[in-house]
Write an enzyme that holds these catalytic residues in place. Structure first.
Site, short mmCIF file in Angstrom:
data_model
loop_
_atom_site.label_atom_id
_atom_site.label_comp_id
_atom_site.label_asym_id
_atom_site.label_seq_id
_atom_site.Cartn_x
_atom_site.Cartn_y
_atom_site.Cartn_z
CG LEU A 15 -1.94 -1.61 0.70
CD1 LEU A 15 -2.81 -0.87 2.52
CD2 LEU A 15 -2.96 -1.12 0.46
CB SER A 16 0.21 5.02 -1.34
OG SER A 16 0.95 6.14 -0.30
N GLY A 17 2.66 4.32 1.38
CA GLY A 17 2.59 4.37 2.97
C GLY A 17 3.56 3.36 3.57
N GLY A 19 6.28 1.35 2.92
CA GLY A 19 7.43 1.67 3.69
C GLY A 19 8.60 1.40 2.67
CE LYS A 20 4.83 0.77 -2.33
NZ LYS A 20 3.92 1.36 -1.06
CB SER A 88 2.75 -3.01 -8.24
OG SER A 88 3.51 -3.33 -7.16
P1 ADP Z 1 5.66 4.18 -0.25
O1 ADP Z 1 6.44 4.45 -0.55
O2 ADP Z 1 5.39 2.45 0.76
O3 ADP Z 1 4.15 4.09 -0.29
P2 ADP Z 1 7.36 5.19 1.48
O4 ADP Z 1 8.19 4.54 2.38
O5 ADP Z 1 7.32 6.74 0.87
O6 ADP Z 1 6.23 4.53 1.50
O7 ADP Z 1 6.60 5.70 3.43
C1 ADP Z 1 6.91 4.73 4.38
C2 ADP Z 1 6.36 5.66 6.25
O8 ADP Z 1 6.59 4.82 6.76
C3 ADP Z 1 7.48 6.75 6.24
O9 ADP Z 1 6.88 7.72 6.65
C4 ADP Z 1 8.94 5.45 7.25
O10 ADP Z 1 9.47 6.70 8.14
C5 ADP Z 1 7.52 5.54 7.72
N1 ADP Z 1 8.37 3.93 8.82
C6 ADP Z 1 7.57 3.71 9.50
N2 ADP Z 1 8.32 2.57 9.93
C7 ADP Z 1 8.93 1.34 9.20
C8 ADP Z 1 9.42 0.92 8.83
N3 ADP Z 1 9.22 -0.24 9.61
N4 ADP Z 1 9.16 0.28 7.35
C9 ADP Z 1 9.42 1.49 6.28
N5 ADP Z 1 9.12 2.53 6.17
C10 ADP Z 1 8.37 2.91 7.92
#
Ligand code: ADP
Length: 196
Positions: A15-17, A19-20, A88
């Site tokens: 999902l968006s957010g 952590g990818k 995806s």
């Molecule tokens: P995506 O690329 O999936 O849309 P993002 O990497 O842009 O997600 O955002 C993920 C958010 O979650 C960031 O603000 C990150 O700091 C936070 N976060 C908290 N814990 C984790 C973790 N264990 N792994 C990855 N991101 C994390």
């Protein structure tokens, strides 16, 4: 370049957010440190160039994922580790990419919808929940989690560093990276200490 490495595509879905992008930003330097050539294909960045003009219908999403998959295929066959970080949402197109690329490691970056809404890194969930963004994955559009991903990174339980290490370990297990002697000894010691 390190000749003991065998390039692959690391395909992060979630999902968006979830952590990818964050995990990709930890993983890429870890791979470079081991002598790998690395390229990150981030969904948000791709949509501003390679897939500029595409929207969020199922057809456009599938086209976007096929394009990223094709670039990953070209990179991987030329010895570059490609990290794709894109929602995806559809299983079938991810599977198409798996068959095209072959050296394909699927990583399910897992976080509950509630947690992604709580994080709301880009403020998009707020808008989606208010109906200002149509067809938002997880809210008003489907997300199909993988059935058998090579790695699951549960970002509500692991740190980004731990998730990236988990992926590295799987790459070693699958023979894409040589086993890191130091890390293996540390893990062995950790396991041994647990038995006492
Ligand atoms: P995506 O690329 O999936 O849309 P993002 O990497 O842009 O997600 O955002 C993920 C958010 O979650 C960031 O603000 C990150 O700091 C936070 N976060 C908290 N814990 C984790 C973790 N264990 N792994 C990855 N991101 C994390």
């Amino acid at each position: 370049m390190n000749n003991d490495v065998r390039a692959c595509t690391i395909w992060m879905t979630g999902l968006s957010g979830a952590g990818k992008s964050t995990i990709a930003s930890f993983l890429a330097p870890m791979l470079r440190e081991r002598g790998c050539k690395v390229e990150v294909l981030d969904g948000d960045v791709v949509r501003t160039n390679l897939s500029k003009g595409l929207g969020f219908s199922k057809e456009d999403r599938d086209t976007n994922i096929r394009r990223i998959g094709f670039v990953c295929h070209l990179l991987t066959r030329n010895g570059v580790f490609a990290i794709a970080a894109a929602i995806s949402p559809y299983k079938a197109v991810r599977e198409e990419n798996r068959h095209l690329i072959k050296n394909f490691v699927e990583v399910y970056v897992k976080a509950s919808l509630e947690e992604c809404i709580r994080r709301d890194v880009k403020g998009l969930y707020k808008k989606a929940l208010a109906g200002e963004i149509k067809a938002f994955t997880g809210v008003s559009d489907p997300y199909e989690p993988p059935d058998h991903p090579e790695v699951i990174c549960d970002t509500e339980k692991e740190t980004p560093q731990e998730s990236a290490e988990k992926i590295i370990q799987k790459l070693e297990e699958l023979g894409y990276l040589p086993v890191d002697g130091k890390a293996a000894i540390a893990e062995e010691n950790r396991r041994a200490s647990e038995t006492f």
